[in-house]
Scaffold this motif. Structure first.
Motif, short mmCIF file in Angstrom:
data_model
loop_
_atom_site.label_atom_id
_atom_site.label_comp_id
_atom_site.label_asym_id
_atom_site.label_seq_id
_atom_site.Cartn_x
_atom_site.Cartn_y
_atom_site.Cartn_z
N ALA A 43 -63.22 -1.07 10.31
CA ALA A 43 -64.07 0.03 10.79
C ALA A 43 -65.05 0.52 9.72
CB ALA A 43 -63.20 1.18 11.27
N GLU A 44 -64.60 0.66 8.50
CA GLU A 44 -65.48 1.16 7.42
C GLU A 44 -66.64 0.20 7.18
OE1 GLU A 44 -66.74 3.83 4.52
OE2 GLU A 44 -64.81 4.09 5.50
N LYS A 45 -66.34 -1.10 7.07
CA LYS A 45 -67.40 -2.09 6.85
C LYS A 45 -68.36 -2.13 8.04
CE LYS A 45 -66.30 -6.22 5.45
NZ LYS A 45 -65.58 -7.50 5.22
N THR A 46 -67.80 -2.04 9.24
CA THR A 46 -68.63 -2.09 10.43
C THR A 46 -69.54 -0.86 10.52
OG1 THR A 46 -66.95 -3.40 11.57
CG2 THR A 46 -68.60 -2.30 12.95
N LYS A 47 -68.98 0.31 10.24
CA LYS A 47 -69.79 1.54 10.22
C LYS A 47 -70.96 1.38 9.25
CE LYS A 47 -68.82 4.74 7.50
NZ LYS A 47 -68.51 5.83 6.60
N ASN A 48 -70.66 0.89 8.06
CA ASN A 48 -71.70 0.75 7.03
C ASN A 48 -72.79 -0.23 7.45
OD1 ASN A 48 -70.39 2.62 5.44
ND2 ASN A 48 -69.29 1.09 4.25
N ILE A 49 -72.40 -1.37 8.02
CA ILE A 49 -73.41 -2.37 8.41
C ILE A 49 -74.26 -1.84 9.57
CG2 ILE A 49 -72.06 -3.77 10.05
CD1 ILE A 49 -74.48 -5.14 7.42
N LEU A 50 -73.65 -1.09 10.48
CA LEU A 50 -74.42 -0.53 11.59
C LEU A 50 -75.40 0.54 11.10
CD1 LEU A 50 -71.69 -0.32 14.36
CD2 LEU A 50 -73.54 -2.00 14.16
N MET A 51 -74.99 1.32 10.12
CA MET A 51 -75.91 2.31 9.55
C MET A 51 -77.05 1.64 8.81
SD MET A 51 -73.44 5.36 8.22
CE MET A 51 -72.75 6.55 9.34
N GLY A 69 -62.51 7.94 13.42
CA GLY A 69 -62.53 9.21 12.72
C GLY A 69 -63.66 9.42 11.72
N PHE A 70 -64.80 8.80 11.97
CA PHE A 70 -65.95 8.99 11.08
C PHE A 70 -66.99 9.91 11.71
CE2 PHE A 70 -64.72 4.43 10.06
CZ PHE A 70 -64.10 4.74 8.85
N VAL A 71 -66.56 10.91 12.46
CA VAL A 71 -67.49 11.77 13.18
C VAL A 71 -68.44 12.53 12.24
CG1 VAL A 71 -67.69 13.70 14.82
CG2 VAL A 71 -66.01 11.89 15.19
N PRO A 72 -67.97 13.09 11.11
CA PRO A 72 -68.94 13.73 10.22
C PRO A 72 -70.01 12.75 9.71
CG PRO A 72 -66.73 14.49 9.71
CD PRO A 72 -66.58 13.35 10.68
N ASP A 73 -69.62 11.52 9.39
CA ASP A 73 -70.61 10.51 8.98
C ASP A 73 -71.59 10.22 10.11
OD1 ASP A 73 -69.26 10.30 6.56
OD2 ASP A 73 -68.20 8.45 7.13
N LEU A 74 -71.06 10.12 11.32
CA LEU A 74 -71.89 9.85 12.49
C LEU A 74 -72.91 10.96 12.71
CD1 LEU A 74 -72.53 8.35 15.19
CD2 LEU A 74 -70.73 9.78 16.23
N VAL A 91 -71.76 15.07 22.18
CA VAL A 91 -71.13 16.38 22.29
C VAL A 91 -70.81 16.69 23.75
CG1 VAL A 91 -71.53 18.86 22.02
CG2 VAL A 91 -72.09 17.29 20.17
N GLN A 92 -71.70 16.33 24.66
CA GLN A 92 -71.47 16.60 26.07
C GLN A 92 -70.35 15.75 26.66
OE1 GLN A 92 -75.37 16.07 27.70
NE2 GLN A 92 -76.13 17.97 26.81
N LYS A 93 -70.21 14.50 26.18
CA LYS A 93 -69.21 13.59 26.74
C LYS A 93 -67.86 13.66 26.04
CE LYS A 93 -72.58 10.41 28.54
NZ LYS A 93 -73.24 9.14 28.41
N VAL A 94 -67.86 14.05 24.78
CA VAL A 94 -66.63 14.01 24.00
C VAL A 94 -66.39 15.38 23.37
CG1 VAL A 94 -65.32 12.69 22.29
CG2 VAL A 94 -67.21 11.61 23.48
N ARG A 95 -66.24 16.38 24.17
CA ARG A 95 -66.09 17.75 23.67
C ARG A 95 -64.83 17.95 22.84
NH1 ARG A 95 -69.82 21.68 24.64
NH2 ARG A 95 -71.24 21.07 26.27
N THR A 96 -63.82 17.12 22.97
CA THR A 96 -62.60 17.30 22.18
C THR A 96 -62.87 17.14 20.70
OG1 THR A 96 -62.01 14.97 22.43
CG2 THR A 96 -61.07 16.51 24.03
N PHE A 97 -63.94 16.47 20.34
CA PHE A 97 -64.29 16.28 18.94
C PHE A 97 -65.35 17.27 18.46
CE2 PHE A 97 -62.52 12.11 19.91
CZ PHE A 97 -61.61 12.00 18.87
N LEU A 98 -65.65 18.26 19.28
CA LEU A 98 -66.70 19.20 18.92
C LEU A 98 -66.42 19.90 17.60
CD1 LEU A 98 -69.35 20.38 19.72
CD2 LEU A 98 -68.15 22.05 21.11
N ASN A 99 -65.20 20.32 17.36
CA ASN A 99 -64.89 20.98 16.09
C ASN A 99 -65.13 20.04 14.92
OD1 ASN A 99 -64.17 23.37 17.29
ND2 ASN A 99 -62.03 22.79 17.50
N GLY A 104 -68.36 18.55 10.30
CA GLY A 104 -69.22 17.60 9.60
C GLY A 104 -70.55 18.23 9.22
N CYS A 105 -71.12 19.04 10.09
CA CYS A 105 -72.42 19.64 9.77
C CYS A 105 -72.29 20.70 8.69
CB CYS A 105 -73.10 20.17 11.02
SG CYS A 105 -72.63 21.82 11.54
N HIS A 106 -71.13 21.35 8.58
CA HIS A 106 -70.96 22.36 7.54
C HIS A 106 -70.99 21.76 6.14
CE1 HIS A 106 -70.53 25.81 10.00
NE2 HIS A 106 -69.53 25.29 10.68
#
Length: 124
Positions: A43-51, A69-74, A91-99, A104-106
């Motif tokens: 997952a980490e390598k894939t996230k990095n290559i996609l970014m 679990g890379f939502v703050p990075d996302l 945010v509209q589709k996956v509200r359970t991860f809103l916090n 992440g933005c903080h």
């Protein structure tokens, strides 16, 4: 492009290389499908290559970051690359991860007015 699932491989390196090749050749639908369906990539390598690839469609990156679990990075990536419609959709589709999104933005002390943007999404 041959189907990665047809070879029945569970080797994370093979799955990663397949995702990487599909991303570099513009096979975005295939990257989206494999990142959603495969359980065998790093997952980490894939996230990095996609970014690094800066795909015009963020769904493959959303798949990886949401699943692993890379939502703050996302949210940081999407915000700094002006891909706000993907943040709104997420945010509209996956509200359970809103916090987690707000957490992440903080951590982005250097992004001006990001709190106003994210809090406006919550109040919709």
């Amino acid at each position: 492009m041959p189907d990665i699932f047809a070879c029945n491989s569970e080797d994370p390196d093979i799955h990663f290389k397949y995702i990487e090749a599909a991303a570099r050749t513009g096979q975005i639908k295939e990257v989206e499908r494999v990142t959603r369906e495969s359980n065998f990539y790093d997952a980490e390598k894939t996230k990095n290559i996609l970014m690094e690839a800066k795909l015009p469609d963020a769904r493959p990156l959303i798949n990886v970051c949401d699943r692993f679990g890379f939502v703050p990075d996302l949210t940081h990536y999407l915000y700094t690359n002006n891909m706000l419609r993907y943040i709104e959709g997420y945010v509209q589709k996956v509200r359970t991860f809103l916090n987690e999104v707000l957490f992440g933005c903080h951590s982005w002390q250097y992004v001006e007015h990001e709190n106003d943007y994210f809090f406006s999404l919550v109040s919709r």
